[in-house]
Design a protein around this motif. Structure first.
Motif, PDB file in Angstrom:
ATOM      1  N   GLN A 123       0.957  -1.200  -0.151  1.00 30.31           N
ATOM      2  CA  GLN A 123       0.179   0.051  -0.177  1.00 30.31           C
ATOM      3  C   GLN A 123       0.981   1.142   0.010  1.00 30.31           C
ATOM      4  O   GLN A 123       1.678   1.398   0.697  1.00 30.31           O
TER       5      GLN A 123
ATOM      6  N   GLU B 100       1.318   5.208   0.250  1.00 27.67           N
ATOM      7  CA  GLU B 100       0.439   6.372   0.673  1.00 27.67           C
ATOM      8  C   GLU B 100       0.480   7.759  -0.634  1.00 27.67           C
ATOM      9  O   GLU B 100       1.420   7.816  -0.873  1.00 27.67           O
TER      10      GLU B 100
ATOM     11  N   ASP C 176      -2.760  -4.136  -4.163  1.00 29.07           N
ATOM     12  CA  ASP C 176      -3.086  -3.188  -3.439  1.00 29.07           C
ATOM     13  C   ASP C 176      -4.218  -3.666  -2.511  1.00 29.07           C
ATOM     14  O   ASP C 176      -5.187  -3.972  -2.860  1.00 29.07           O
TER      15      ASP C 176
ATOM     16  N   ARG D 217      -6.227  -2.054  -0.715  1.00 30.27           N
ATOM     17  CA  ARG D 217      -7.313  -1.333  -0.658  1.00 30.27           C
ATOM     18  C   ARG D 217      -8.256  -1.702  -1.872  1.00 30.27           C
ATOM     19  O   ARG D 217      -9.320  -1.158  -2.171  1.00 30.27           O
TER      20      ARG D 217
ATOM     21  N   LEU E 279      -2.887  -3.552   7.747  1.00 26.41           N
ATOM     22  CA  LEU E 279      -3.230  -2.800   6.681  1.00 26.41           C
ATOM     23  C   LEU E 279      -4.803  -2.964   6.514  1.00 26.41           C
ATOM     24  O   LEU E 279      -5.284  -3.954   6.364  1.00 26.41           O
TER      25      LEU E 279
END
Lengths: 314, 83
Positions: A157, A159, A181, A183, A210
């Motif tokens: 991940q 930022e 990823d 996310r 995460l």
């Protein structure tokens, strides 16, 4: 063991960020130094920059959570020196990472311990899960895994707004790994299952949560309780993939070692309950604690991962 | 027993969904988040359950992503691949 309050542990992690504390022009100064004078010039600048940052209480505090546990009897001066050393080691790692990208991989020597064992595990055909941690320089270290014929996938991940660049970005080449990823859809779980089913290598961080707090379990680490993710162990149980704890550390000005510390086998069919994965997560935590004994200034932890520990001393 | 009914039953049993009865799970109920309340790691269990109880191996997870929406979509996915 007391239950961790999800909101509190998430808040502790939010205090940590992977973003560089330096600004863009400061990074450019370092890049200029290597181009003009190589590693020595960059290190020379680094010693001064790190000293400045170590003078800042906010920087010392971020490293103190780990260092106070690792060196519980240290006095004020020793704590200052320890903070300087740890920040300096992190700085060297970042310099080396950029150096590999800008000047080429021949500027860093990397020795892999456990190569044959690793190849044997990959040859089982069930994929392999590499568990790393925020130690040494995994980006530089994994650059030597080219001998593994199967693709390597990283759960990573990044930022937004992070100006810290990876070695392949410095080199202007395509990322040699496939990035998953967390996310993404279902936290990237389906993609991770996919790569393991294809017999590929999946690399994840074992020491940092995460996303969803439900994906963590409490384990003992350095005299306190921390929350580490158990997703890798669950994937291993579902796919039969062996887990390989692979940690890197700097051993000289231009040399690193990447060592296969432990192989963790998770039985098939452990099911949904997170508690069943605690023993395997604990194995990783013990391995990491052993690493911290061997290389105390190369565990780059800058937030209070023990915040909810019942015997929190920090 | 239809695939949907069996799916609801095995999900409750294998995922240990407490206080949930098969009749309470509607066909279009989302599997994740709101709905059945599964989390991302439960997707791993779903893959195992589908293979164990229906003999269907989900080989391409990304391509199979639409199947993980609801009971209906997962049941349809299974029915299309059952021998």
């Amino acid at each position: 063991m007391s239950p961790i309050e999800p909101d509190a542990s998430a808040a502790a992690r939010q205090e940590w960020t992977s973003r560089s504390i330096g600004s863009s022009w400061q990074h450019q100064c370092f890049y200029l130094m290597f181009r003009c004078g190589g590693r020595r010039a960059a290190y020379l600048l680094l010693y001064c920059v790190v000293f400045y940052y170590t003078l800042l209480p906010s920087v010392r505090r971020k490293g103190s959570y780990y260092l106070n546990r690792r060196f519980p009897t240290a006095g004020a001066w020793e704590r200052f020196c320890n903070s300087y050393r740890m920040t300096l080691e992190l700085g060297k790692v970042l310099v080396d990472r950029a150096l590999v990208g800008i000047l080429g991989p021949k500027h860093v020597q990397i020795e892999l311990q456990g190569k044959q064992e690793f190849l044997d595990l990959v040859a089982e055909g069930k994929g392999a899960i590499l568990i790393n941690a925020h130690v040494g320089c995994w980006q530089v270290a994994t650059s030597v895994l080219g001998f593994v014929e199967t693709p390597i996938n990283l759960l990573m991940q990044r930022e937004e707004g992070d100006i810290d660049r990876h070695h392949f970005e410095h080199a202007g080449i395509e990322c040699p790994y496939r990035i998953i990823d967390p996310r993404g859809h279902l936290g990237g779980v389906l993609e991770m299952m996919d790569v393991l089913k294809r017999g590929e290598v999946l690399s994840v961080m074992g020491d940092r949560m995460l996303g969803d707090d439900r994906n963590g379990v409490e384990v003992e680490f350095m005299g306190g309780t921390v929350t580490f993710p158990f997703s890798a162990y669950k994937l291993a149980s579902a796919t039969g993939a062996p887990i390989v704890v692979l940690l890197s550390y700097k051993v000289g000005p231009d040399s690193y070692e990447l060592k296969l510390y432990r192989t963790i086998r998770v039985p098939a069919g452990l099911g949904r309950g997170k508690d069943k994965f605690i023993p395997y997560t604990q194995e990783f935590a013990e391995t990491l604690e052993g690493f911290c004994r061997e290389h105390p200034f190369q565990f780059f932890n800058f937030f209070d991962m023990w915040q909810n520990s019942p015997n929190n001393q920090t | 027993m239809s695939v949907k009914e069996k799916l609801k039953k095995v999900l409750i049993e294998d995922l240990n969904l407490e206080d949930v009865e098969p009749e309470e799970i509607t066909d279009d109920m989302a599997l994740f988040d709101e709905g059945l309340g599964l989390d991302s790691l439960d997707a791993v269990e779903l893959v195992v359950i589908v293979q164990k109880h229906f003999g269907v191996e989900i080989k391409d997870m990304v391509e199979s992503r639409p199947a993980f929406q609801s009971i209906s979509t997962l049941a349809k996915f299974i029915e299309e691949r059952m021998t």
